[in-house]
Scaffold this active site. Structure first.
Site, PDB file in Angstrom:
ATOM      1  N   ARG A 132      37.295  15.543  49.257  1.00 58.79           N
ATOM      2  CA  ARG A 132      37.003  14.465  48.314  1.00 58.79           C
ATOM      3  C   ARG A 132      38.167  13.490  48.296  1.00 58.79           C
ATOM      4  O   ARG A 132      39.331  13.887  48.140  1.00 58.79           O
ATOM      5  CB  ARG A 132      36.782  15.053  46.918  1.00 58.79           C
ATOM      6  CG  ARG A 132      36.705  14.030  45.779  1.00 58.79           C
ATOM      7  CD  ARG A 132      36.441  14.754  44.469  1.00 58.79           C
ATOM      8  NE  ARG A 132      36.508  13.881  43.304  1.00 58.79           N
ATOM      9  CZ  ARG A 132      37.479  13.907  42.387  1.00 58.79           C
ATOM     10  NH1 ARG A 132      38.500  14.778  42.506  1.00 58.79           N
ATOM     11  NH2 ARG A 132      37.452  13.103  41.340  1.00 58.79           N
ATOM     12  N   ARG A 166      39.824   3.372  28.973  1.00 57.47           N
ATOM     13  CA  ARG A 166      41.091   4.059  28.703  1.00 57.47           C
ATOM     14  C   ARG A 166      41.931   3.269  27.716  1.00 57.47           C
ATOM     15  O   ARG A 166      41.720   2.070  27.511  1.00 57.47           O
ATOM     16  CB  ARG A 166      41.897   4.249  30.002  1.00 57.47           C
ATOM     17  CG  ARG A 166      41.190   5.066  31.065  1.00 57.47           C
ATOM     18  CD  ARG A 166      42.018   5.154  32.335  1.00 57.47           C
ATOM     19  NE  ARG A 166      41.342   5.911  33.360  1.00 57.47           N
ATOM     20  CZ  ARG A 166      41.395   7.240  33.471  1.00 57.47           C
ATOM     21  NH1 ARG A 166      42.132   7.929  32.612  1.00 57.47           N
ATOM     22  NH2 ARG A 166      40.739   7.870  34.420  1.00 57.47           N
ATOM     23  N   LYS A 225      27.093  11.259  39.694  1.00 55.54           N
ATOM     24  CA  LYS A 225      27.888  12.149  38.845  1.00 55.54           C
ATOM     25  C   LYS A 225      27.296  12.134  37.435  1.00 55.54           C
ATOM     26  O   LYS A 225      27.252  11.086  36.790  1.00 55.54           O
ATOM     27  CB  LYS A 225      29.346  11.688  38.822  1.00 55.54           C
ATOM     28  CG  LYS A 225      30.033  11.791  40.177  1.00 55.54           C
ATOM     29  CD  LYS A 225      31.373  11.080  40.199  1.00 55.54           C
ATOM     30  CE  LYS A 225      32.381  11.732  39.278  1.00 55.54           C
ATOM     31  NZ  LYS A 225      33.700  11.055  39.351  1.00 55.54           N
ATOM     32  N   THR A 270      34.932  20.179  38.002  1.00 55.60           N
ATOM     33  CA  THR A 270      35.856  19.994  36.875  1.00 55.60           C
ATOM     34  C   THR A 270      36.418  21.312  36.333  1.00 55.60           C
ATOM     35  O   THR A 270      35.677  22.158  35.844  1.00 55.60           O
ATOM     36  CB  THR A 270      35.229  19.212  35.705  1.00 55.60           C
ATOM     37  OG1 THR A 270      34.515  18.078  36.206  1.00 55.60           O
ATOM     38  CG2 THR A 270      36.311  18.724  34.756  1.00 55.60           C
TER      39      THR A 270
END
Length: 484
Positions: free
Chosen positions: A33, A74, A220, A278
């Site tokens: 990845r 963020r 995702k 994850t």
């Protein structure tokens, strides 16, 4: 025994030398990845080229997965790099606060539309839920909050709204450029972050195809609202990734296990690849062995039928990247010995949509009841071995193909192993012998073994698989005598 569940490892500083990559490949990595959230196209392009060269040197095929950053929701930076928030205190997220000017009273945000997305009474979760804020008021660009769960908060941590509902689009301008970079490096898969609908998937696919890329699109699943349209997202995608970080923050950790099981079931039912990701072995960032909880997590995903399990920081920045892969390999192999990992009722009672899908299903039914040693699928696109891989079985499926892109594509399919192979003849008997000789050369079968072969009457026709044959290795009635 071959491991059927595939292992994805994220590349990063810990793997940025040939020896580290060699150890990763030797440990059994199937797909790497490239995380575009942290480094740009030039660095990632070099990593893709290097890993392919090292895999070739090992006689292996390793797939390349580009993971897009998606919308950056963020906080900005603090003057001192971090602050300590006290429970019950006040803290503001301010879209007008400049980066680097945050303090213990306020901090800027990268997603300037956030004040329009939240209301009094909403709960905001920062840093994967380690800090929890309750929205008291929204005044212009400023979100006034009360600290419900305090703690240390440092620069650039993520923001989630409990229950989802943020309006940020899945593909940013940066993502569109990165998709073009993925096409240039011939990435085998491109993963899009935070899709909300099938339209997000189709947009990414269109950009990739326009740029000349042929890779698959991975959605995702990490937004709460994606679950409302997950079946449409599945239909539009080649694969889904259960991204448990942001999804767990938005829905709550306790909701994740049943959602994970449901998503794995839905993906397999619709003939889509599914990745579980994850924090699977996060303790191995610092330690040489996983925790028992991590062992159970990986094993349960395998038993539920996931195609692949993914390592993130464990290999990108961890101290023991190859040991993390080796540990995951060991856990997968042990879980795959269990009866429930080898049996399946997939597609029982449903109609097939094409001849090659029917051949794939008939092959797996025959293989599981006849106890063959191997399945050899001659394939152009990889579709037939994909359909086969939806049936739980302990029988290896060899995808024999002349196309390097197809060999890389199947690296993500559970129980499917890529083989570089091109028939030299149209003679059926000679072709059968060539296939069996290839498996013999690889040491995967021996005299007396039964092998199932699928192929099409015409060479080089995508979707043309219409034939299944049962052959016995070394049986002169099934193959011609050696004329050499």
């Amino acid at each position: 025994m071959l491991r059927r569940t595939k292992i994805i490892a994220t590349l990063g500083p810990a793997t940025d030398n040939s020896r580290a990559l060699d150890r990763l490949i030797e440990a059994g990595v199937d797909v790497v990845r490239l995380n575009f959230s942290h480094e740009g196209g030039d660095i990632q392009r070099e990593r893709a080229e290097t890993v392919r060269n090292r895999a070739r040197a090992h006689g292996r095929q390793v797939g390349v997965l580009v993971d897009l950053q998606g919308p950056k929701i963020r906080i900005e930076r603090f003057r001192e790099g971090r602050v300590l928030l006290q429970e019950g205190g006040r803290f503001s997220l301010d879209a007008s606060c400049a980066t680097g000017e945050g303090d213990d009273a306020q901090v800027g945000i990268t997603y300037k539309a956030l004040p329009s997305d939240v209301n009094r009474g909403d709960t905001l979760l920062l840093d994967d839920g380690r800090v929890v804020l309750w929205v008291e008021d929204v005044i212009g660009p400023r979100i006034e909050c009360r600290v419900v769960v305090g703690g240390d908060l440092s620069d650039c941590k993520g923001i989630n709204r409990q229950g989802g509902g943020l309006s940020a689009t899945a593909l940013t301008d940066k993502d569109r450029l990165d998709i073009r970079s993925a096409a240039e490096m011939a990435a085998d898969y491109v993963a899009i972050s935070f899709p909300r609908s099938a339209a997000d998937v189709e947009e990414a696919r269109a950009i990739l195809r326009d740029a000349g890329g042929n890779g698959g699109i991975i959605a995702k699943i990490e937004r709460a609202e994606a679950l409302d349209s997950v079946e449409e997202i599945l239909e539009a995608s080649d694969a889904v990734m259960i991204a448990r970080g942001d999804l767990g923050v938005e829905l709550g950790d306790a909701s994740l296990p049943p959602i994970q099981k449901r998503l794995i079931h839905l993906a397999r039912e619709r003939n889509r690849v599914v990745i579980t990701a994850t924090q699977m072995m996060e303790s191995m960032i610092e330690n040489q062995i996983p925790t028992r909880a991590e062992v159970f997590d990986v094993a349960n995903a395998v038993l539920d039928g996931t195609d692949a399990v993914m390592l993130s920081a464990e290999t990108a920045v961890g101290k023991y990247p190859d040991k993390a892969v080796a540990a995951m390999d060991r856990i997968c192999r042990e879980a795959e010995k269990q009866h429930q990992a080898r049996t399946s009722s997939h597609r029982i009672g449903t109609d097939f949509q094409s001849i090659n899908e029917a051949i794939a299903m008939a092959t797996m039914y025959t293989a599981n009841h006849l106890h063959v040693t191997a399945i050899a699928a001659l394939t152009e696109s990889g579709d037939t071995p994909l359909w086969m891989s939806r049936i739980s079985s302990g029988i290896p499926i060899y995808a024999l193909t002349r196309h390097v892109s197809t060999r890389r594509k199947v690296t993500l399919f559970r129980g499917v192993y890529p083989v570089s192979f091109a028939l030299s003849t149209d003679d059926i008997l000679v072709a059968n012998k060539e296939i069996l000789d290839e498996l013999l050369r690889r040491g995967t079968v021996r005299d007396g073994d039964l092998v199932l072969i699928t192929k099409g009457d015409q060479k080089g026709i995508k979707g043309g698989t219409n034939l299944m044959k049962i052959l016995q290795v070394g049986d002169p009635s099934k193959v011609p005598p050696d004329t050499h």
